[in-house]
Design a protein around this motif. Structure first.
Motif, PDB file in Angstrom:
ATOM      1  N   ILE A 292      27.733  28.140  -2.059  1.00 20.34           N
ATOM      2  CA  ILE A 292      27.638  28.770  -3.384  1.00 20.34           C
ATOM      3  C   ILE A 292      26.584  28.064  -4.230  1.00 20.34           C
ATOM      4  O   ILE A 292      26.606  26.839  -4.361  1.00 20.34           O
ATOM      5  CB  ILE A 292      29.006  28.708  -4.105  1.00 20.34           C
ATOM      6  N   LEU A 293      25.662  28.846  -4.789  1.00 20.99           N
ATOM      7  CA  LEU A 293      24.662  28.275  -5.687  1.00 20.99           C
ATOM      8  C   LEU A 293      24.930  28.764  -7.106  1.00 20.99           C
ATOM      9  O   LEU A 293      24.787  29.956  -7.400  1.00 20.99           O
ATOM     10  CB  LEU A 293      23.244  28.689  -5.270  1.00 20.99           C
ATOM     11  N   TYR A 294      25.331  27.840  -7.987  1.00 14.60           N
ATOM     12  CA  TYR A 294      25.437  28.165  -9.406  1.00 14.60           C
ATOM     13  C   TYR A 294      24.029  28.027  -9.979  1.00 14.60           C
ATOM     14  O   TYR A 294      23.371  26.983  -9.769  1.00 14.60           O
ATOM     15  CB  TYR A 294      26.406  27.223 -10.118  1.00 14.60           C
TER      16      TYR A 294
ATOM     17  N   VAL B 272      29.022  18.673  -2.484  1.00 13.43           N
ATOM     18  CA  VAL B 272      28.467  19.333  -3.664  1.00 13.43           C
ATOM     19  C   VAL B 272      27.133  18.673  -3.999  1.00 13.43           C
ATOM     20  O   VAL B 272      27.045  17.446  -4.034  1.00 13.43           O
ATOM     21  CB  VAL B 272      29.432  19.204  -4.872  1.00 13.43           C
ATOM     22  N   PHE B 273      26.102  19.491  -4.222  1.00 16.79           N
ATOM     23  CA  PHE B 273      24.780  18.975  -4.579  1.00 16.79           C
ATOM     24  C   PHE B 273      24.521  19.319  -6.045  1.00 16.79           C
ATOM     25  O   PHE B 273      24.448  20.491  -6.401  1.00 16.79           O
ATOM     26  CB  PHE B 273      23.694  19.610  -3.702  1.00 16.79           C
ATOM     27  N   ASP B 274      24.376  18.280  -6.841  1.00 19.69           N
ATOM     28  CA  ASP B 274      24.263  18.474  -8.281  1.00 19.69           C
ATOM     29  C   ASP B 274      22.839  18.275  -8.786  1.00 19.69           C
ATOM     30  O   ASP B 274      22.580  18.389  -9.978  1.00 19.69           O
ATOM     31  CB  ASP B 274      25.204  17.458  -8.960  1.00 19.69           C
ATOM     32  N   GLU B 275      21.934  17.939  -7.871  1.00 21.13           N
ATOM     33  CA  GLU B 275      20.536  17.703  -8.245  1.00 21.13           C
ATOM     34  C   GLU B 275      19.652  18.712  -7.525  1.00 21.13           C
ATOM     35  O   GLU B 275      19.744  18.860  -6.297  1.00 21.13           O
ATOM     36  CB  GLU B 275      20.099  16.290  -7.840  1.00 21.13           C
ATOM     37  N   SER B 276      18.758  19.342  -8.290  1.00 23.68           N
ATOM     38  CA  SER B 276      17.915  20.386  -7.699  1.00 23.68           C
ATOM     39  C   SER B 276      17.063  19.868  -6.535  1.00 23.68           C
ATOM     40  O   SER B 276      16.874  20.565  -5.539  1.00 23.68           O
ATOM     41  CB  SER B 276      17.023  21.009  -8.769  1.00 23.68           C
TER      42      SER B 276
ATOM     43  N   LEU C 245      24.957  23.272  -5.983  1.00 26.73           N
ATOM     44  CA  LEU C 245      25.224  23.922  -4.697  1.00 26.73           C
ATOM     45  C   LEU C 245      26.517  23.369  -4.113  1.00 26.73           C
ATOM     46  O   LEU C 245      26.686  22.156  -3.988  1.00 26.73           O
ATOM     47  CB  LEU C 245      24.067  23.651  -3.719  1.00 26.73           C
ATOM     48  N   VAL C 246      27.414  24.290  -3.761  1.00 25.19           N
ATOM     49  CA  VAL C 246      28.698  23.873  -3.189  1.00 25.19           C
ATOM     50  C   VAL C 246      28.733  24.303  -1.726  1.00 25.19           C
ATOM     51  O   VAL C 246      28.773  25.500  -1.426  1.00 25.19           O
ATOM     52  CB  VAL C 246      29.867  24.515  -3.964  1.00 25.19           C
ATOM     53  N   THR C 247      28.653  23.331  -0.827  1.00 24.22           N
ATOM     54  CA  THR C 247      28.762  23.653   0.593  1.00 24.22           C
ATOM     55  C   THR C 247      30.172  23.257   1.040  1.00 24.22           C
ATOM     56  O   THR C 247      30.933  22.677   0.259  1.00 24.22           O
ATOM     57  CB  THR C 247      27.723  22.876   1.440  1.00 24.22           C
ATOM     58  N   LYS C 248      30.483  23.545   2.287  1.00 23.51           N
ATOM     59  CA  LYS C 248      31.829  23.243   2.775  1.00 23.51           C
ATOM     60  C   LYS C 248      32.184  21.772   2.593  1.00 23.51           C
ATOM     61  O   LYS C 248      33.268  21.434   2.148  1.00 23.51           O
ATOM     62  CB  LYS C 248      31.930  23.619   4.243  1.00 23.51           C
TER      63      LYS C 248
ATOM     64  N   LEU D  11      29.620  17.714 -11.552  1.00 23.73           N
ATOM     65  CA  LEU D  11      29.955  16.545 -12.364  1.00 23.73           C
ATOM     66  C   LEU D  11      29.084  16.477 -13.614  1.00 23.73           C
ATOM     67  O   LEU D  11      29.526  16.055 -14.674  1.00 23.73           O
ATOM     68  CB  LEU D  11      29.725  15.275 -11.542  1.00 23.73           C
ATOM     69  N   SER D  12      27.809  16.889 -13.461  1.00 24.13           N
ATOM     70  CA  SER D  12      26.876  16.797 -14.588  1.00 24.13           C
ATOM     71  C   SER D  12      26.932  18.034 -15.481  1.00 24.13           C
ATOM     72  O   SER D  12      26.311  18.057 -16.535  1.00 24.13           O
ATOM     73  CB  SER D  12      25.446  16.627 -14.060  1.00 24.13           C
ATOM     74  N   ALA D  13      27.653  19.070 -15.025  1.00 28.48           N
ATOM     75  CA  ALA D  13      27.737  20.352 -15.741  1.00 28.48           C
ATOM     76  C   ALA D  13      26.350  20.954 -15.979  1.00 28.48           C
ATOM     77  O   ALA D  13      26.084  21.575 -17.004  1.00 28.48           O
ATOM     78  CB  ALA D  13      28.504  20.213 -17.055  1.00 28.48           C
ATOM     79  N   THR D  14      25.438  20.724 -15.025  1.00 33.08           N
ATOM     80  CA  THR D  14      24.099  21.313 -15.122  1.00 33.08           C
ATOM     81  C   THR D  14      23.843  22.212 -13.911  1.00 33.08           C
ATOM     82  O   THR D  14      24.437  22.026 -12.845  1.00 33.08           O
ATOM     83  CB  THR D  14      22.986  20.232 -15.152  1.00 33.08           C
ATOM     84  N   VAL D  15      22.942  23.177 -14.114  1.00 38.53           N
ATOM     85  CA  VAL D  15      22.479  24.009 -12.998  1.00 38.53           C
ATOM     86  C   VAL D  15      21.128  23.486 -12.534  1.00 38.53           C
ATOM     87  O   VAL D  15      20.389  22.905 -13.343  1.00 38.53           O
ATOM     88  CB  VAL D  15      22.335  25.496 -13.395  1.00 38.53           C
TER      89      VAL D  15
END
Ligand SMILES: N[C@@H](CCC(=O)N[C@@H](CS)C(=O)NCC(=O)O)C(=O)O
Length: 216
Positions: A13-15, A69-73, A63-66, A56-60
């Motif tokens: 999932i990509l927010y 979670v990747f929070d940095e572009s 990416l949520v993989t199985k 965690l950073s509440a920023t877009v």
């Protein structure tokens, strides 16, 4: 199972947020890698709970993989190219990472001070624009190759161009007047590319329970 054959509804999932330069570079890399994700377009002033539970950073972008979670572009770009990198974007000299760091750090800071000038002390405006200009001049010089690190693009090109775009459109007439020929040509190449068109497709705001939007 091929990575492109994952069942709908089971993609990572990509927010995302269409106009955000960080999200633009993440989507751009995803398109180039051929990996598919479920895209959830969010509104920053009304962040959904599901997103806040993951980021965690509440920023877009986020990416949520199985498994992770990747929070940095930048990490999302690397994730995509580590799965599939047909044009070898990850084959970049180490200097590329320093250039991205400078763009994300001092250049982005100067850019924000010019773009959102009213939020900052006005006497710093000229100095901020000058700091941004210095970086852009450096890029312009380096882009004679015609990409940042030679005859083919690398991660740095696509990590940096969305921020140059953001700067250019603060005052496009002023930007065009600078006669940064290499930089303008390079930026135009990206903005007119079919990949950018796909990257900038419009999607409705994500609402839980709506049908899945696969991207690209
Ligand atoms: N470190 C993050 C930064 C992303 C970022 O700052 N995104 C902005 C939008 S362009 C954001 O989500 N800001 C949060 C907000 O406005 O509430 C990344 O590289 O992915």
């Amino acid at each position: 199972m091929n990575k492109n054959d994952i069942d709908l509804g089971r993609y990572p999932i990509l927010y995302s947020f269409r106009r955000c330069p960080y999200a633009i570079r993440a989507r751009f890399a995803i398109v180039l890698s051929g990996v598919k994700v479920e895209l959830r377009e969010i509104v920053l002033r009304d962040k959904p709970t599901e997103f806040l539970q993951e980021s965690l950073s509440a920023t877009v972008p986020c990416l949520v993989t199985k498994g992770k979670v990747f929070d940095e572009s930048l990490d999302i770009m690397k994730w995509a190219f580590e799965i599939n990198d047909p044009e070898h974007f990850l084959n970049m000299p180490l200097d590329g990472y320093d250039l991205i760091k400078h763009s994300d750090g001092p250049f982005k800071d100067a850019l924000d001070r010019v773009k959102y000038a009213s939020r900052y002390p006005s006497d710093l405006f000229d100095e901020s624009r000058q700091r941004a200009e210095e970086f852009l001049k450096l890029l312009n010089k380096q882009l004679c190759q015609p990409y940042l690190f030679g005859p083919r693009p690398t991660l740095a090109d696509i990590a940096i161009f969305p921020f140059v775009r953001q700067f250019a459109f603060i005052d496009k007439a002023w930007f065009d007047n600078q006669k940064w020929l290499n930089l303008s040509t390079w930026l135009d190449t990206y903005l007119k590319s079919p990949t950018f068109e796909i990257t900038q497709q419009k999607f409705p705001k994500w609402i839980k329970g709506n049908s899945v939007i696969s991207f690209p």
